[in-house]
Design a protein around this motif. Structure first.
Motif, short mmCIF file in Angstrom:
data_model
loop_
_atom_site.label_atom_id
_atom_site.label_comp_id
_atom_site.label_asym_id
_atom_site.label_seq_id
_atom_site.Cartn_x
_atom_site.Cartn_y
_atom_site.Cartn_z
N ILE A 32 0.92 -1.23 -0.06
CA ILE A 32 0.16 0.13 -0.04
C ILE A 32 0.93 1.19 -0.03
O ILE A 32 0.54 2.09 -0.69
CB ILE A 32 -1.17 -0.05 1.21
N PHE A 33 2.00 1.16 0.76
CA PHE A 33 3.00 2.25 0.81
C PHE A 33 3.44 2.75 -0.58
O PHE A 33 3.43 3.83 -1.11
CB PHE A 33 4.03 1.97 1.75
N GLN A 34 3.78 1.69 -1.18
CA GLN A 34 4.31 1.66 -2.57
C GLN A 34 3.24 2.28 -3.67
O GLN A 34 3.53 3.12 -4.57
CB GLN A 34 4.95 0.44 -3.21
N LYS A 35 2.07 1.72 -3.49
CA LYS A 35 0.99 2.25 -4.13
C LYS A 35 0.72 3.75 -4.19
O LYS A 35 0.42 4.31 -5.18
CB LYS A 35 -0.16 1.39 -4.11
N TYR A 36 0.66 4.30 -2.78
CA TYR A 36 0.67 5.41 -2.54
C TYR A 36 1.74 6.33 -3.27
O TYR A 36 1.51 7.42 -3.74
CB TYR A 36 0.31 5.86 -1.11
N LYS A 37 2.84 5.69 -3.18
CA LYS A 37 3.98 6.71 -3.50
C LYS A 37 3.55 6.86 -4.83
O LYS A 37 4.23 8.10 -5.41
CB LYS A 37 5.18 5.95 -3.33
N THR A 38 3.15 6.08 -5.83
CA THR A 38 3.07 6.25 -7.40
C THR A 38 1.83 6.60 -7.68
O THR A 38 1.69 6.71 -8.86
CB THR A 38 3.21 4.47 -7.94
N LEU A 39 1.00 7.06 -6.74
CA LEU A 39 -0.27 7.35 -7.14
C LEU A 39 -0.49 8.84 -7.70
O LEU A 39 0.27 9.89 -7.20
CB LEU A 39 -1.26 7.35 -5.83
N HIS A 58 3.94 9.19 7.86
CA HIS A 58 3.96 8.36 9.11
C HIS A 58 4.51 7.11 8.85
O HIS A 58 4.72 6.51 9.90
CB HIS A 58 2.58 8.27 9.84
N PHE A 59 4.52 6.45 7.78
CA PHE A 59 5.16 5.04 7.48
C PHE A 59 6.33 5.09 6.86
O PHE A 59 6.78 4.27 6.14
CB PHE A 59 4.08 4.28 7.04
N SER A 60 7.05 6.24 6.78
CA SER A 60 8.27 6.37 6.16
C SER A 60 9.31 6.64 6.89
O SER A 60 9.17 7.23 7.95
CB SER A 60 8.21 7.21 4.98
N PHE A 61 10.57 6.16 6.58
CA PHE A 61 11.69 6.43 7.45
C PHE A 61 12.01 8.08 7.54
O PHE A 61 12.30 8.56 6.55
CB PHE A 61 13.10 5.77 6.72
N LYS A 66 9.87 8.44 1.47
CA LYS A 66 10.77 7.68 0.47
C LYS A 66 10.36 6.27 0.67
O LYS A 66 10.35 5.28 -0.14
CB LYS A 66 12.04 8.13 0.54
N ASP A 67 10.72 5.62 2.00
CA ASP A 67 11.31 4.37 2.26
C ASP A 67 10.46 3.84 3.34
O ASP A 67 10.17 4.42 4.23
CB ASP A 67 12.66 3.87 2.37
N PHE A 68 9.57 2.55 3.00
CA PHE A 68 8.82 2.01 3.98
C PHE A 68 9.59 1.71 5.31
O PHE A 68 10.58 1.04 5.22
CB PHE A 68 8.06 0.86 3.46
N MET A 69 9.13 2.35 6.36
CA MET A 69 10.06 2.09 7.54
C MET A 69 9.99 0.77 8.58
O MET A 69 10.66 0.39 9.23
CB MET A 69 9.90 3.25 8.54
N ILE A 70 8.72 -0.07 8.28
CA ILE A 70 8.22 -0.97 9.06
C ILE A 70 9.14 -2.27 8.67
O ILE A 70 9.22 -2.65 7.68
CB ILE A 70 6.85 -1.49 9.19
N THR A 71 9.91 -2.73 9.83
CA THR A 71 10.43 -4.29 9.61
C THR A 71 9.93 -5.31 10.21
O THR A 71 9.22 -4.90 11.21
CB THR A 71 12.13 -3.94 9.90
N PRO A 72 10.25 -6.44 9.78
CA PRO A 72 9.61 -7.58 10.72
C PRO A 72 10.19 -7.76 12.12
O PRO A 72 9.44 -8.25 13.07
CB PRO A 72 10.34 -8.81 9.77
N LEU A 73 11.24 -6.95 12.54
CA LEU A 73 11.53 -6.99 14.06
C LEU A 73 11.19 -5.66 14.70
O LEU A 73 11.71 -5.54 15.84
CB LEU A 73 13.33 -7.06 13.88
#
Length: 208
Positions: A32-39, A58-61, A66-73
């Protein structure tokens, strides 16, 4: 100067419920983050533009969109659970607020009075670049323009900025106070301390 930021505040002020409801079923997702970036913003409704801006911010570094900030850890922030409370409080704050989207010189000249207080928070000198958020670049020449404009006002101003030798030189004729602040993108123990400057055309008293 950022039309997406202005649109966001306008939606929060005029259509808060539509904005809040848009988050009822939205997920925290890299896709969704990438979709919003290219919208494409063209033809997108004001509310959807505001949702896109809020989500990417709020969900970018570093909030650079630019970059999605959430990681598995890393546990995702509880942002979506607090949307209603956050937006409601902002909406209340904006009731009697005027949102401008003009050059700094025009803003200051329009509102300058002997009773006016300007708080200025320009991008960090030589460091910050908010063009990824949709803002126009704020160059070194713009910093000079800001200083020259503030030097002529009838009101008072307080400016906060990173501690840089060029800034100290530029504002050498004003009151400068150095304070230590904690800089952290992730708000972890790895955050570091750095100096920031408070600059004004009146005597300041910094409370530790």
């Amino acid at each position: 100067m950022n039309s997406e930021l202005v649109n966001f505040f306008r939606v929060v002020k005029e259509k808060p419920e539509q904005f809040i409801q848009a988050f009822d079923y939205i997920l925290i997702s890299r896709e969704i983050f990438q979709k919003y970036k290219t919208l494409s913003i063209a033809g997108t409704s004001e509310v959807n533009r505001a949702v896109r801006f809020y989500y990417l911010l709020h969900f970018s570094f570093g909030a650079l969109m630019k970059d999605f900030m959430i990681t598995p850890l890393k546990k995702p922030p509880m942002l979506l659970e607090r949307v209603r409370d956050n937006i409601t409080s902002v909406r209340d704050r904006l009731v009697n607020t005027i949102i401008e989207n003009r050059d700094v010189e025009k803003i200051i000249s329009s509102y300058d009075r002997s009773s006016t207080f300007f708080y200025c928070d320009p991008p960090y000198y030589g460091l910050a670049d908010y063009t990824s958020q949709g803002s126009k670049p704020f160059s070194k020449e713009d910093h000079v323009r800001l200083k020259e404009c503030l030097a002529k006002i009838d009101g008072k101003f307080l400016l906060s900025i990173n501690d840089h030798s060029e800034i100290r030189k530029l504002y050498s004729g004003f009151n400068i106070k150095q304070v230590e602040v904690r800089y952290s993108v992730c708000r972890t123990d790895k955050s570091s301390m750095a100096n920031e400057l408070f600059i004004s055309n009146y005597e300041m008293r910094v409370v530790e």
